[in-house]
Design an enzyme around this catalytic site. Sequence first.
Site, PDB file in Angstrom:
ATOM      1  N   ASP A 232       0.820  -1.223   0.000  1.00  0.00           N
ATOM      2  CA  ASP A 232       0.000   0.000   0.000  1.00  0.00           C
ATOM      3  C   ASP A 232       0.849   1.267   0.000  1.00  0.00           C
ATOM      4  O   ASP A 232       0.463   2.280   0.580  1.00  0.00           O
ATOM      5  CB  ASP A 232      -0.945   0.039   1.218  1.00  0.00           C
TER       6      ASP A 232
ATOM      7  N   LYS B 121       2.160   2.428  -4.978  1.00  0.00           N
ATOM      8  CA  LYS B 121       2.885   1.959  -6.173  1.00  0.00           C
ATOM      9  C   LYS B 121       2.115   2.251  -7.453  1.00  0.00           C
ATOM     10  O   LYS B 121       2.706   2.559  -8.476  1.00  0.00           O
ATOM     11  CB  LYS B 121       3.142   0.445  -6.097  1.00  0.00           C
TER      12      LYS B 121
ATOM     13  N   ALA C 113      -4.182  -7.794  -3.898  1.00  0.00           N
ATOM     14  CA  ALA C 113      -3.640  -6.452  -4.097  1.00  0.00           C
ATOM     15  C   ALA C 113      -4.767  -5.454  -4.301  1.00  0.00           C
ATOM     16  O   ALA C 113      -5.847  -5.801  -4.775  1.00  0.00           O
ATOM     17  CB  ALA C 113      -2.726  -6.443  -5.316  1.00  0.00           C
ATOM     18  N   GLY C 114      -4.490  -4.217  -3.958  1.00  0.00           N
ATOM     19  CA  GLY C 114      -5.464  -3.153  -4.201  1.00  0.00           C
ATOM     20  C   GLY C 114      -4.720  -1.910  -4.609  1.00  0.00           C
ATOM     21  O   GLY C 114      -3.958  -1.360  -3.826  1.00  0.00           O
ATOM     22  N   HIS C 115      -4.862  -1.505  -5.848  1.00  0.00           N
ATOM     23  CA  HIS C 115      -4.143  -0.329  -6.347  1.00  0.00           C
ATOM     24  C   HIS C 115      -5.154   0.738  -6.761  1.00  0.00           C
ATOM     25  O   HIS C 115      -6.113   0.446  -7.453  1.00  0.00           O
ATOM     26  CB  HIS C 115      -3.309  -0.709  -7.586  1.00  0.00           C
TER      27      HIS C 115
ATOM     28  N   THR D 170      -6.120 -11.482   3.439  1.00  0.00           N
ATOM     29  CA  THR D 170      -7.232 -10.816   2.749  1.00  0.00           C
ATOM     30  C   THR D 170      -8.362 -11.810   2.449  1.00  0.00           C
ATOM     31  O   THR D 170      -9.387 -11.430   1.896  1.00  0.00           O
ATOM     32  CB  THR D 170      -6.759 -10.207   1.423  1.00  0.00           C
TER      33      THR D 170
ATOM     34  N   GLN E 239       1.868  -5.793  -3.217  1.00  0.00           N
ATOM     35  CA  GLN E 239       2.298  -5.903  -1.813  1.00  0.00           C
ATOM     36  C   GLN E 239       3.650  -5.194  -1.611  1.00  0.00           C
ATOM     37  O   GLN E 239       3.954  -4.278  -2.345  1.00  0.00           O
ATOM     38  CB  GLN E 239       2.355  -7.368  -1.345  1.00  0.00           C
TER      39      GLN E 239
ATOM     40  N   THR F  54       2.725 -12.328   2.818  1.00  0.00           N
ATOM     41  CA  THR F  54       1.891 -12.966   1.806  1.00  0.00           C
ATOM     42  C   THR F  54       2.659 -14.193   1.300  1.00  0.00           C
ATOM     43  O   THR F  54       3.748 -14.492   1.791  1.00  0.00           O
ATOM     44  CB  THR F  54       1.506 -11.961   0.690  1.00  0.00           C
TER      45      THR F  54
ATOM     46  N   ARG G  38      -6.098   0.703   8.070  1.00  0.00           N
ATOM     47  CA  ARG G  38      -4.662   0.395   8.092  1.00  0.00           C
ATOM     48  C   ARG G  38      -4.041   0.838   9.417  1.00  0.00           C
ATOM     49  O   ARG G  38      -4.424   1.870   9.963  1.00  0.00           O
ATOM     50  CB  ARG G  38      -3.945   1.126   6.958  1.00  0.00           C
TER      51      ARG G  38
ATOM     52  N   LEU H 218       3.559  12.565   0.824  1.00  0.00           N
ATOM     53  CA  LEU H 218       4.253  13.543   1.671  1.00  0.00           C
ATOM     54  C   LEU H 218       3.241  14.527   2.264  1.00  0.00           C
ATOM     55  O   LEU H 218       3.371  14.967   3.404  1.00  0.00           O
ATOM     56  CB  LEU H 218       5.300  14.305   0.839  1.00  0.00           C
ATOM     57  N   ASP H 219       2.206  14.848   1.489  1.00  0.00           N
ATOM     58  CA  ASP H 219       1.212  15.837   1.923  1.00  0.00           C
ATOM     59  C   ASP H 219       0.460  15.425   3.189  1.00  0.00           C
ATOM     60  O   ASP H 219      -0.070  16.267   3.895  1.00  0.00           O
ATOM     61  CB  ASP H 219       0.219  16.109   0.786  1.00  0.00           C
TER      62      ASP H 219
ATOM     63  N   SER I 142       5.430  12.313  -4.231  1.00  0.00           N
ATOM     64  CA  SER I 142       4.027  12.506  -4.552  1.00  0.00           C
ATOM     65  C   SER I 142       3.373  13.342  -3.453  1.00  0.00           C
ATOM     66  O   SER I 142       3.553  13.079  -2.265  1.00  0.00           O
ATOM     67  CB  SER I 142       3.354  11.145  -4.687  1.00  0.00           C
TER      68      SER I 142
HETATM   69  P1  IMP Z   1      -2.714 -12.660   1.886  1.00  0.00           P
HETATM   70  O1  IMP Z   1      -1.831 -12.116   0.840  1.00  0.00           O
HETATM   71  O2  IMP Z   1      -4.187 -12.427   1.618  1.00  0.00           O
HETATM   72  O3  IMP Z   1      -2.438 -14.116   2.192  1.00  0.00           O
HETATM   73  O4  IMP Z   1      -2.423 -11.871   3.256  1.00  0.00           O
HETATM   74  C1  IMP Z   1      -1.189 -12.013   3.953  1.00  0.00           C
HETATM   75  C2  IMP Z   1      -0.774 -10.690   4.595  1.00  0.00           C
HETATM   76  O5  IMP Z   1      -0.427  -9.759   3.559  1.00  0.00           O
HETATM   77  C3  IMP Z   1      -1.858 -10.009   5.422  1.00  0.00           C
HETATM   78  O6  IMP Z   1      -1.250  -9.315   6.487  1.00  0.00           O
HETATM   79  C4  IMP Z   1      -2.457  -9.003   4.445  1.00  0.00           C
HETATM   80  O7  IMP Z   1      -3.066  -7.919   5.109  1.00  0.00           O
HETATM   81  C5  IMP Z   1      -1.220  -8.576   3.676  1.00  0.00           C
HETATM   82  N1  IMP Z   1      -1.523  -8.099   2.319  1.00  0.00           N
HETATM   83  C6  IMP Z   1      -1.839  -8.842   1.256  1.00  0.00           C
HETATM   84  N2  IMP Z   1      -2.021  -8.060   0.165  1.00  0.00           N
HETATM   85  C7  IMP Z   1      -1.781  -6.797   0.570  1.00  0.00           C
HETATM   86  C8  IMP Z   1      -1.772  -5.537  -0.117  1.00  0.00           C
HETATM   87  O8  IMP Z   1      -2.003  -5.421  -1.320  1.00  0.00           O
HETATM   88  N3  IMP Z   1      -1.473  -4.455   0.646  1.00  0.00           N
HETATM   89  C9  IMP Z   1      -1.164  -4.552   1.973  1.00  0.00           C
HETATM   90  N4  IMP Z   1      -1.166  -5.694   2.644  1.00  0.00           N
HETATM   91  C10 IMP Z   1      -1.465  -6.823   1.943  1.00  0.00           C
END
Ligand code: IMP
Length: 446
Positions: free
Chosen positions: A13, A16, A39-41, A128, A223, A238, A307, A334-335, A417
């Site tokens: 997070d 990226k 992942a979450g972008h 997740t 990640q 992960t 978070r 930074l902001d 950024s």
């Molecule tokens: P998993 O990848 O779902 O097995 O989760 C394993 C660990 O990685 C957990 O602590 C999740 O919160 C963390 N995690 C997985 N994907 C992300 C991500 O994209 N951003 C931040 N943390 C992540």
Amino acid sequence: MANVIVVGAQFGDEGKAKVTDLLAKNADVVVRYQGGANAGHTVVVDGDTYKFHLIPSGVLYSGTMCILGPGMVIDPKAFISELGALQKRGTDDSMLKVSATAHVTMPYHMLIDAAEEDSRGDRKIGTTKRGIGPTYADKCTRVGIRMEDLLDGEVLKAKLDYLVPRKNVILERLYNLEPLDPKAIFEEYFELGNKMSKYICDTSQIIFQLIQQRKNILFEGAQGTLLDVDHGSYPYVTSSSPTAGGACIGAGVGPTYVDRVIGVSKAYMTRVGEGPFPTEQFGEVSDNLRQIGKAWAEVGVTTGRLRRVGWFDAVLGRYSVRINGLDCLAVTKLDVLDEFDEIKVCIAYRDPKTNEIHNELPSIAGSFQRMEPVYTTFAGWNRSTNECRSYNDLPVAAQRYLNFIQEQLGVPVAIVSVGQQRDQTIVIEDPIHGPKRVLTRTNSFS
Ligand code: IMP
């Protein structure tokens, strides 16, 4: 020509997607090399917010090829749904490719991930629940289903007839859940394979041909370094390799084809899920870090979880430089620090058991857990940086802060950024063609 890896230098997070989006403008191809729908972008273009889980954010540039590489684990339902949402907004998918050898996240993976996590009690990882760990486990025990298998009814049926009864033993006996029907899974996933067939191909060969044509390739990590299964804060990690080395394996390219590695760090730090976080803050500081950047709310893009937040940790930063061989750093958000009277940076750890000072990350998980941060404190700048477009526009205190991070990590800060919009970005030096890492930090804390 440059082939560049972008990696998260913290716990994921880091922002990226914004950096990838910036660099993707000049890339011919963007390749994701590991992870899956965990992942979450987020990318904001002209005020519109796009959220990505599986598809590289480079898809927003028409004419840029986007590849889901062999090291990924792909949930076809999540893929179809994400693609559908992008198509509704007019995104072009003609240059989208999915590796035939990427592994498929199946319904039993998600059920087992969630059930395992719920049964762990105090030992939970905070996954997740997207089935990531169980999919990679099947890959490593060589019983996984790959994208290419979804295209071959006979192979898929044979694999499911073998696998589903075994998974049902786990579901029923260990977790008291309903068994799954292999026939129903076969029908659904064969159909999903059909829908995805036009994207499935040998992506490693395509990448190699593009390398030979001297095209620009961007490898997009998901990640972050401290979530790497080998080099992260195990077991709170992960199940893939987000670090730079993982890009070669997960994309199927040799290390000699990589020109640059760019690390992305927030100007502070966040973590989702369980695990050590030495600079974690609670109370007023954490409330402010979370709330100040309203649009940048610190909520997980994938799970909606709040978070955990804390100060920038230079010990982890140096570790990330070492493990990834970072050439430079992009510092995001930074902001979010704009309104703080004072800002801290962790420069070393103190072991409360021995009172020893550690400049490096302890390799033993138990001792990392108990480390206490040693801070240097900076005066804040108490001024908005949102409108700054060059290093010289930044308040002097912000410049001092960035210079300190740069000195501590021994690599130049190339990008900063200062907001979510594409143009709220300061390029201090060209991250791709500028000078490579300088390794200035020779003095250690004492
Ligand atoms: P998993 O990848 O779902 O097995 O989760 C394993 C660990 O990685 C957990 O602590 C999740 O919160 C963390 N995690 C997985 N994907 C992300 C991500 O994209 N951003 C931040 N943390 C992540």
